[in-house]
Design an enzyme around this catalytic site. Sequence first.
Site, mmCIF file in Angstrom:
data_model
loop_
_atom_site.group_PDB
_atom_site.id
_atom_site.type_symbol
_atom_site.label_atom_id
_atom_site.label_comp_id
_atom_site.label_asym_id
_atom_site.label_seq_id
_atom_site.Cartn_x
_atom_site.Cartn_y
_atom_site.Cartn_z
ATOM 1 N N VAL A 30 0.976 -1.287 -0.026
ATOM 2 C CA VAL A 30 0.191 0.257 -0.003
ATOM 3 C C VAL A 30 1.292 1.219 -0.415
ATOM 4 C CG1 VAL A 30 -1.774 0.784 1.525
ATOM 5 C CG2 VAL A 30 -1.553 -1.166 1.014
ATOM 6 N N ASN A 32 1.781 5.710 -1.300
ATOM 7 C CA ASN A 32 0.755 6.684 -1.658
ATOM 8 C C ASN A 32 -0.136 7.046 -2.885
ATOM 9 O OD1 ASN A 32 1.232 7.922 1.604
ATOM 10 N ND2 ASN A 32 3.083 7.137 1.106
ATOM 11 N N ALA A 34 -1.145 4.339 -5.611
ATOM 12 C CA ALA A 34 -1.101 2.905 -5.738
ATOM 13 C C ALA A 34 -0.863 1.504 -4.867
ATOM 14 C CB ALA A 34 -1.366 3.287 -7.108
ATOM 15 N N PHE A 141 17.627 6.357 13.246
ATOM 16 C CA PHE A 141 16.114 5.991 13.707
ATOM 17 C C PHE A 141 15.562 4.082 13.043
ATOM 18 C CE2 PHE A 141 16.148 8.876 16.636
ATOM 19 C CZ PHE A 141 16.706 10.148 16.485
ATOM 20 N N ILE A 147 8.547 1.277 5.146
ATOM 21 C CA ILE A 147 8.943 -0.299 5.553
ATOM 22 C C ILE A 147 8.502 -1.179 3.982
ATOM 23 C CG2 ILE A 147 6.049 -1.054 5.055
ATOM 24 C CD1 ILE A 147 8.838 -2.653 7.144
ATOM 25 N N ASP A 148 8.506 0.014 2.779
ATOM 26 C CA ASP A 148 8.759 -0.661 1.521
ATOM 27 C C ASP A 148 9.856 -0.338 1.071
ATOM 28 O OD1 ASP A 148 8.260 2.345 2.356
ATOM 29 O OD2 ASP A 148 7.309 2.766 0.002
HETATM 30 N N1 ADP Z 1 -2.189 2.021 -12.038
HETATM 31 C C1 ADP Z 1 -1.896 2.753 -11.033
HETATM 32 N N2 ADP Z 1 -2.170 3.408 -10.350
HETATM 33 C C2 ADP Z 1 -1.024 4.724 -10.505
HETATM 34 N N3 ADP Z 1 0.193 4.584 -11.057
HETATM 35 C C3 ADP Z 1 0.272 3.511 -11.689
HETATM 36 C C4 ADP Z 1 -0.080 3.070 -12.037
HETATM 37 N N4 ADP Z 1 0.107 1.737 -12.942
HETATM 38 C C5 ADP Z 1 1.463 2.838 -13.038
HETATM 39 N N5 ADP Z 1 1.600 4.297 -12.236
HETATM 40 C C6 ADP Z 1 2.811 4.927 -12.460
HETATM 41 O O1 ADP Z 1 3.562 4.684 -11.206
HETATM 42 C C7 ADP Z 1 3.765 5.346 -10.067
HETATM 43 C C8 ADP Z 1 3.107 5.391 -9.560
HETATM 44 O O2 ADP Z 1 4.300 4.226 -8.396
HETATM 45 P P1 ADP Z 1 3.650 3.337 -7.217
HETATM 46 O O3 ADP Z 1 5.353 2.426 -6.423
HETATM 47 O O4 ADP Z 1 2.574 3.077 -7.644
HETATM 48 O O5 ADP Z 1 3.999 4.367 -5.957
HETATM 49 P P2 ADP Z 1 3.397 4.204 -4.960
HETATM 50 O O6 ADP Z 1 4.238 3.098 -4.014
HETATM 51 O O7 ADP Z 1 4.316 5.241 -4.069
HETATM 52 O O8 ADP Z 1 2.159 3.939 -4.364
HETATM 53 C C9 ADP Z 1 2.852 6.910 -10.717
HETATM 54 O O9 ADP Z 1 3.156 8.157 -10.427
HETATM 55 C C10 ADP Z 1 2.238 6.140 -12.023
HETATM 56 O O10 ADP Z 1 2.998 6.787 -12.361
HETATM 57 C C1 PAZ Z 2 9.408 7.711 2.282
HETATM 58 C C2 PAZ Z 2 8.431 7.061 1.714
HETATM 59 C C3 PAZ Z 2 7.535 7.921 1.206
HETATM 60 C C4 PAZ Z 2 8.114 6.819 -0.017
HETATM 61 O O1 PAZ Z 2 6.494 5.900 -0.036
HETATM 62 P P1 PAZ Z 2 6.424 5.927 -1.395
HETATM 63 O O2 PAZ Z 2 7.064 7.219 -2.559
HETATM 64 O O3 PAZ Z 2 6.661 4.594 -1.498
HETATM 65 O O4 PAZ Z 2 4.725 6.003 -1.076
HETATM 66 C C5 PAZ Z 2 7.839 6.335 2.631
HETATM 67 O O5 PAZ Z 2 8.683 5.361 2.741
HETATM 68 C C6 PAZ Z 2 7.272 6.123 3.557
HETATM 69 O O6 PAZ Z 2 6.459 6.473 4.648
HETATM 70 N N1 PAZ Z 2 7.977 6.447 4.794
HETATM 71 C C7 PAZ Z 2 8.684 7.347 6.241
HETATM 72 C C8 PAZ Z 2 9.723 8.201 6.524
HETATM 73 C C9 PAZ Z 2 11.710 6.906 5.954
HETATM 74 O O7 PAZ Z 2 10.838 6.166 5.398
HETATM 75 O O8 PAZ Z 2 12.159 7.645 6.784
HETATM 76 K K K Z 3 6.917 2.675 -3.340
#
Ligand code: ADP
Ligand code: PAZ
Ligand code: K
Length: 295
Positions: A30, A32, A34, A141, A147-148
């Site tokens: 999950v 921010n 998708a 910290f 976690i991702d």
């Molecule tokens: N189903 C989708 N929904 C939204 N963005 C998508 C999708 N598939 C590909 N993308 C692309 O991937 C990016 C989101 O990457 P993603 O790794 O899923 O983000 P996060 O892990 O931060 O939620 C978007 O900026 C868009 O360019």
């Molecule tokens: C840096 C992030 C926002 C990345 O999230 P994503 O772009 O994958 O949605 C996420 O790893 C997060 O909320 N981290 C907490 C703060 C840190 O990693 O220091």
């Molecule tokens: K991510």
Amino acid sequence: MADEQSSANEQQLQDESSCDVVMVRVGIDVGNTAIKVVTQSSPTDGKAKASHDRGPLLRSISLRDPEWITKCVEHLRLLAEQLSGCESSDCESVCYDVRVASVNRGSAEPLVVALDEAFFNCIRVRFVTHEDVAMAIDVSFPERVGIDRLLGAEAAFRRHEAPLIVVDAGTTVTVDFVSAEGIFRGGAILPGLEMQTAALAAGTDALPKLDWASHRCREMPEGPGRDTVAAMRLGVLASVAGAVERLLRIYGGAATLVVTGGDAGCLVDALPAECDAVEEPHLVAQALLDLLPLE
Ligand SMILES: Nc1ncnc2c1ncn2[C@@H]1O[C@H](COP(=O)(O)OP(=O)(O)O)[C@@H](O)[C@H]1O
Ligand SMILES: CC(C)(COP(=O)(O)O)[C@@H](O)C(=O)NCCC(=O)O
Ligand SMILES: [K+]
């Protein structure tokens, strides 16, 4: 006659007793922007294994879609129908063993409630925490690191030669370093492609919003942007690719560059060939499957 009848009954009982539950391993990342849902069935018997043993399936569902929770539930329900649609369909059932990695509590919590309601008697959902990460974390910290980022680093370490630079190009772009010994050393966080172009559009009168997912973002503009959109794309891609190149040097050079996330494709093509970037689009989701027991 009697013998034939009893042997027929025995055969039927054997068939029924061989109808095991098909366990589906589910990883849900999950983010921010998708959620990424990855599934892999791990059937319990040879018959089911033969018909269902495929590689993991991945589905990305945008959080901007108001129906995103319904779509996730329906995705798993459809999978259950496909799996239980085997030759012994009336007896086989599908259960889910789910691991969730979330950096977005506001989205993860309602999703888990919906999954429990939809599959209540046949689902087990666990949030993955820092305790599930085997990799040593050497930062100020550790418990505050997303976690991702940790799961992506760990999955990259299992698949590629350290030292590593792990880039996750999504809502944000994280650029993290993993030492030769496999220690997570922290990294850098910068705005993702869409966040940058959304900021350009929000902060100005004349600049349009760009949708990177639909644009052919794998084509890095050759020279100076000859129109507004080309100039925006070039500027944003150059800022992210340029940041990665600079961070490669700051982290000390010689490292395997692994790029994941929804915008991995765009970024890999925007980086110079000599970076030898390895594209692994769904590293976090794959890491979740790695955590799930096979049987
Ligand atoms: N189903 C989708 N929904 C939204 N963005 C998508 C999708 N598939 C590909 N993308 C692309 O991937 C990016 C989101 O990457 P993603 O790794 O899923 O983000 P996060 O892990 O931060 O939620 C978007 O900026 C868009 O360019
Ligand atoms: C840096 C992030 C926002 C990345 O999230 P994503 O772009 O994958 O949605 C996420 O790893 C997060 O909320 N981290 C907490 C703060 C840190 O990693 O220091
Ligand atoms: K991510």
